[in-house]
Design a protein around this motif. Sequence first.
Motif, PDB file in Angstrom:
ATOM      1  N   ASP A  66     -59.447 -45.120 -12.922  1.00  0.00           N
ATOM      2  CA  ASP A  66     -60.820 -44.454 -13.318  1.00  0.00           C
ATOM      3  C   ASP A  66     -61.645 -44.219 -11.880  1.00  0.00           C
ATOM      4  O   ASP A  66     -62.381 -43.185 -11.797  1.00  0.00           O
ATOM      5  CB  ASP A  66     -61.557 -45.745 -13.894  1.00  0.00           C
ATOM      6  CG  ASP A  66     -62.648 -45.102 -14.737  1.00  0.00           C
ATOM      7  OD1 ASP A  66     -62.529 -43.904 -15.050  1.00  0.00           O
ATOM      8  OD2 ASP A  66     -63.942 -45.508 -14.582  1.00  0.00           O
ATOM      9  N   ASN A  67     -61.408 -45.207 -11.019  1.00  0.00           N
ATOM     10  CA  ASN A  67     -62.212 -44.746  -9.635  1.00  0.00           C
ATOM     11  C   ASN A  67     -61.763 -43.255  -9.083  1.00  0.00           C
ATOM     12  O   ASN A  67     -62.534 -42.471  -8.527  1.00  0.00           O
ATOM     13  CB  ASN A  67     -61.970 -45.558  -8.540  1.00  0.00           C
ATOM     14  CG  ASN A  67     -62.752 -47.171  -8.870  1.00  0.00           C
ATOM     15  OD1 ASN A  67     -63.868 -46.828  -9.526  1.00  0.00           O
ATOM     16  ND2 ASN A  67     -62.322 -48.112  -8.199  1.00  0.00           N
ATOM     17  N   THR A 110     -63.563 -40.735 -10.805  1.00  0.00           N
ATOM     18  CA  THR A 110     -64.982 -41.029 -10.562  1.00  0.00           C
ATOM     19  C   THR A 110     -65.491 -40.268  -9.162  1.00  0.00           C
ATOM     20  O   THR A 110     -66.158 -39.442  -9.045  1.00  0.00           O
ATOM     21  CB  THR A 110     -65.545 -42.268 -10.660  1.00  0.00           C
ATOM     22  OG1 THR A 110     -65.252 -42.766 -11.970  1.00  0.00           O
ATOM     23  CG2 THR A 110     -67.167 -42.308 -10.442  1.00  0.00           C
ATOM     24  N   TYR A 111     -64.483 -40.581  -8.437  1.00  0.00           N
ATOM     25  CA  TYR A 111     -64.688 -40.174  -7.049  1.00  0.00           C
ATOM     26  C   TYR A 111     -63.728 -38.730  -6.527  1.00  0.00           C
ATOM     27  O   TYR A 111     -64.090 -38.585  -5.365  1.00  0.00           O
ATOM     28  CB  TYR A 111     -64.374 -41.451  -5.832  1.00  0.00           C
ATOM     29  CG  TYR A 111     -65.334 -42.579  -6.216  1.00  0.00           C
ATOM     30  CD1 TYR A 111     -66.662 -42.374  -5.840  1.00  0.00           C
ATOM     31  CD2 TYR A 111     -64.800 -43.681  -6.745  1.00  0.00           C
ATOM     32  CE1 TYR A 111     -67.634 -43.385  -6.283  1.00  0.00           C
ATOM     33  CE2 TYR A 111     -65.765 -44.655  -6.962  1.00  0.00           C
ATOM     34  CZ  TYR A 111     -67.118 -44.424  -6.644  1.00  0.00           C
ATOM     35  OH  TYR A 111     -67.972 -45.657  -7.172  1.00  0.00           O
ATOM     36  N   HIS A 125     -62.362 -31.676 -12.525  1.00  0.00           N
ATOM     37  CA  HIS A 125     -62.981 -32.970 -13.285  1.00  0.00           C
ATOM     38  C   HIS A 125     -64.367 -32.520 -13.556  1.00  0.00           C
ATOM     39  O   HIS A 125     -65.095 -33.404 -13.892  1.00  0.00           O
ATOM     40  CB  HIS A 125     -63.233 -33.930 -12.003  1.00  0.00           C
ATOM     41  CG  HIS A 125     -62.088 -34.567 -11.443  1.00  0.00           C
ATOM     42  ND1 HIS A 125     -62.018 -35.623 -10.502  1.00  0.00           N
ATOM     43  CD2 HIS A 125     -60.905 -34.706 -12.021  1.00  0.00           C
ATOM     44  CE1 HIS A 125     -60.686 -36.251 -10.500  1.00  0.00           C
ATOM     45  NE2 HIS A 125     -60.003 -35.742 -11.335  1.00  0.00           N
ATOM     46  N   MET A 164     -66.177 -34.549 -16.368  1.00  0.00           N
ATOM     47  CA  MET A 164     -66.677 -36.021 -16.459  1.00  0.00           C
ATOM     48  C   MET A 164     -67.954 -36.193 -16.495  1.00  0.00           C
ATOM     49  O   MET A 164     -68.451 -37.100 -17.286  1.00  0.00           O
ATOM     50  CB  MET A 164     -66.117 -36.351 -14.742  1.00  0.00           C
ATOM     51  CG  MET A 164     -64.597 -36.630 -14.745  1.00  0.00           C
ATOM     52  SD  MET A 164     -64.278 -38.487 -15.216  1.00  0.00           S
ATOM     53  CE  MET A 164     -65.273 -39.452 -14.279  1.00  0.00           C
ATOM     54  N   ASP A 165     -68.879 -35.349 -15.919  1.00  0.00           N
ATOM     55  CA  ASP A 165     -70.245 -35.605 -16.113  1.00  0.00           C
ATOM     56  C   ASP A 165     -70.982 -34.462 -16.756  1.00  0.00           C
ATOM     57  O   ASP A 165     -72.340 -34.532 -17.041  1.00  0.00           O
ATOM     58  CB  ASP A 165     -70.912 -35.680 -14.669  1.00  0.00           C
ATOM     59  CG  ASP A 165     -70.940 -34.584 -13.939  1.00  0.00           C
ATOM     60  OD1 ASP A 165     -70.117 -33.798 -14.511  1.00  0.00           O
ATOM     61  OD2 ASP A 165     -71.660 -34.497 -12.933  1.00  0.00           O
ATOM     62  N   ASN A 171     -72.324 -43.178 -19.817  1.00  0.00           N
ATOM     63  CA  ASN A 171     -73.068 -44.076 -19.026  1.00  0.00           C
ATOM     64  C   ASN A 171     -72.506 -45.440 -19.407  1.00  0.00           C
ATOM     65  O   ASN A 171     -72.497 -46.329 -18.347  1.00  0.00           O
ATOM     66  CB  ASN A 171     -74.551 -44.021 -19.220  1.00  0.00           C
ATOM     67  CG  ASN A 171     -75.160 -42.813 -18.777  1.00  0.00           C
ATOM     68  OD1 ASN A 171     -74.709 -42.189 -18.008  1.00  0.00           O
ATOM     69  ND2 ASN A 171     -76.221 -42.299 -19.569  1.00  0.00           N
ATOM     70  N   ASN A 208     -69.456 -45.775 -17.482  1.00  0.00           N
ATOM     71  CA  ASN A 208     -69.601 -46.045 -16.063  1.00  0.00           C
ATOM     72  C   ASN A 208     -70.279 -47.261 -15.784  1.00  0.00           C
ATOM     73  O   ASN A 208     -69.637 -47.751 -14.455  1.00  0.00           O
ATOM     74  CB  ASN A 208     -70.576 -44.904 -15.598  1.00  0.00           C
ATOM     75  CG  ASN A 208     -69.857 -43.550 -15.435  1.00  0.00           C
ATOM     76  OD1 ASN A 208     -68.859 -43.449 -15.419  1.00  0.00           O
ATOM     77  ND2 ASN A 208     -70.839 -42.468 -15.244  1.00  0.00           N
ATOM     78  N   ARG A 247     -62.084 -39.418 -21.179  1.00  0.00           N
ATOM     79  CA  ARG A 247     -61.943 -40.312 -20.120  1.00  0.00           C
ATOM     80  C   ARG A 247     -60.737 -41.332 -20.194  1.00  0.00           C
ATOM     81  O   ARG A 247     -60.250 -41.259 -19.284  1.00  0.00           O
ATOM     82  CB  ARG A 247     -63.375 -41.235 -20.117  1.00  0.00           C
ATOM     83  CG  ARG A 247     -63.574 -42.310 -18.998  1.00  0.00           C
ATOM     84  CD  ARG A 247     -63.971 -41.391 -17.854  1.00  0.00           C
ATOM     85  NE  ARG A 247     -64.379 -42.462 -16.661  1.00  0.00           N
ATOM     86  CZ  ARG A 247     -65.754 -42.508 -16.467  1.00  0.00           C
ATOM     87  NH1 ARG A 247     -66.646 -41.958 -16.995  1.00  0.00           N
ATOM     88  NH2 ARG A 247     -65.939 -43.257 -15.606  1.00  0.00           N
TER      89      ARG A 247
END
Length: 430
Positions: A31-32, A35-36, A45, A48-49, A235, A238, A400
């Motif tokens: 998952d990191n 995210t990164y 990606h 993702m957001d 959220n 996360n 996700r």
Amino acid sequence: MDFIKVNKEYISSFFSDDELRKVQAEVFNADNSLTYGTGKGSDFHGWMDLPARISESEINDIKYCAENLRSISSAVVVIGIGGSYLGARAVIEALSPSFKNKFEKGNPDILYAGHNLSEEYLHELLSLLSGIDYSIIVISKSGTTIEPAVAFRLLKNHIETKYGKDEARKRIVAVTDKSKGALKKLADEEGYKTFVIPDNVGGRFSVLTPVGLLPVACAGIDISGLLQGAKDILNHINKEKDFFNNPACLYAGLRNILYRSWKEIEIMVSYEPKLGYLIEWWKQLYGESEGKQRKGLFPVGVNFTTDLHSLGQIIQDGKKNFFETVLWVDRTNAEIKIPEAQNDPDGLNYLSDKRISYINEKAMLGTVQAHTQGSVPNILIKIPELNAYYIGQLIYFFERACGISGYMLGVNPFDQPGVEAYKKEMKKLL
Ligand code: PA5
């Protein structure tokens, strides 16, 4: 705020919480990487957001265009395939009435084309469209996929003949790449209204872009609610650091342990027929993301209780190379109770005054127990209610967990090199 929940109660006999705890670190690492942006395919990606990033003006532009198409059409034909088709259809089928009263005015029918090469299908569609007012949304990221391109060529001719070129132009909207591909070029030349599919969002992750949102809005569904649900669960995922309370991490961890214990197939089960296309969308999402380098769970879907009467036998007693993931909707939108019958002719009076959803729930729990006893692990996914908000949650949750699962397998979940093979062979033959 309620969230989609993953329940592991029915797999606890197949492995322990300790085993699950051991994969935790791998899940969070994967998952990191998402995210990164440090994992494979990180240039894809963008999803993702996305629910948190989409602006009010983009949403309003989609709503405005949808309202315009709705006001001039009895039907909107959505042309697209794969990631440019399944997400919109999944949401529309989940949130629309099962039966449309054709005498009732209101939402236009959403029809689909470009997702097969059936001459029979296209002939019947064109015949139907000759007699009704319609518009077209043509969706293709590459702008070169043969199925939608063929369908659009036919429908473009049809709509131009029916309304004339000027009126037809107002009835066609293209959703495609911002600068490249045959569809983009054609849309610019013809002056169609266009929406852009972001570069960093692949087809199967694109349902929360105009690819899904425009057809969904045309069906009269609340796209703001859909996006809000996706944003809230984004959220939540996360922030939630407790593995057992993080739905995406837990689902990815559970299915990965099952994969490692030689399960080859994941059967997605629903007790709500309206979720049939959501399962189709999920099949593409997971199959195309994980199925690489001779790895991946083969995703299949069933609709219970219907399929308990056709596939129940093989699930209960067949080869044990699969597990089930059950989608369960907690609260239904309607209430129907079993009526009492005089003299109890069918022996059902013991169910008098019980709701259909109560019987459906007992069918689900009974089946989960029977299948678990028959050595089929069951993961349970609970959806609080069937509405735009929770479907938005479900979409983001699956996306996700899919990204995490792909990274845990060590593949790039965002490419699809295998899909090209059939296209090449078909082109040679053509
Ligand atoms: O997920 C994918 O990339 C595919 O399923 C595509 O969405 C599908 O092949 C359609 O491609 P396009 O939108 O380029 O027409």
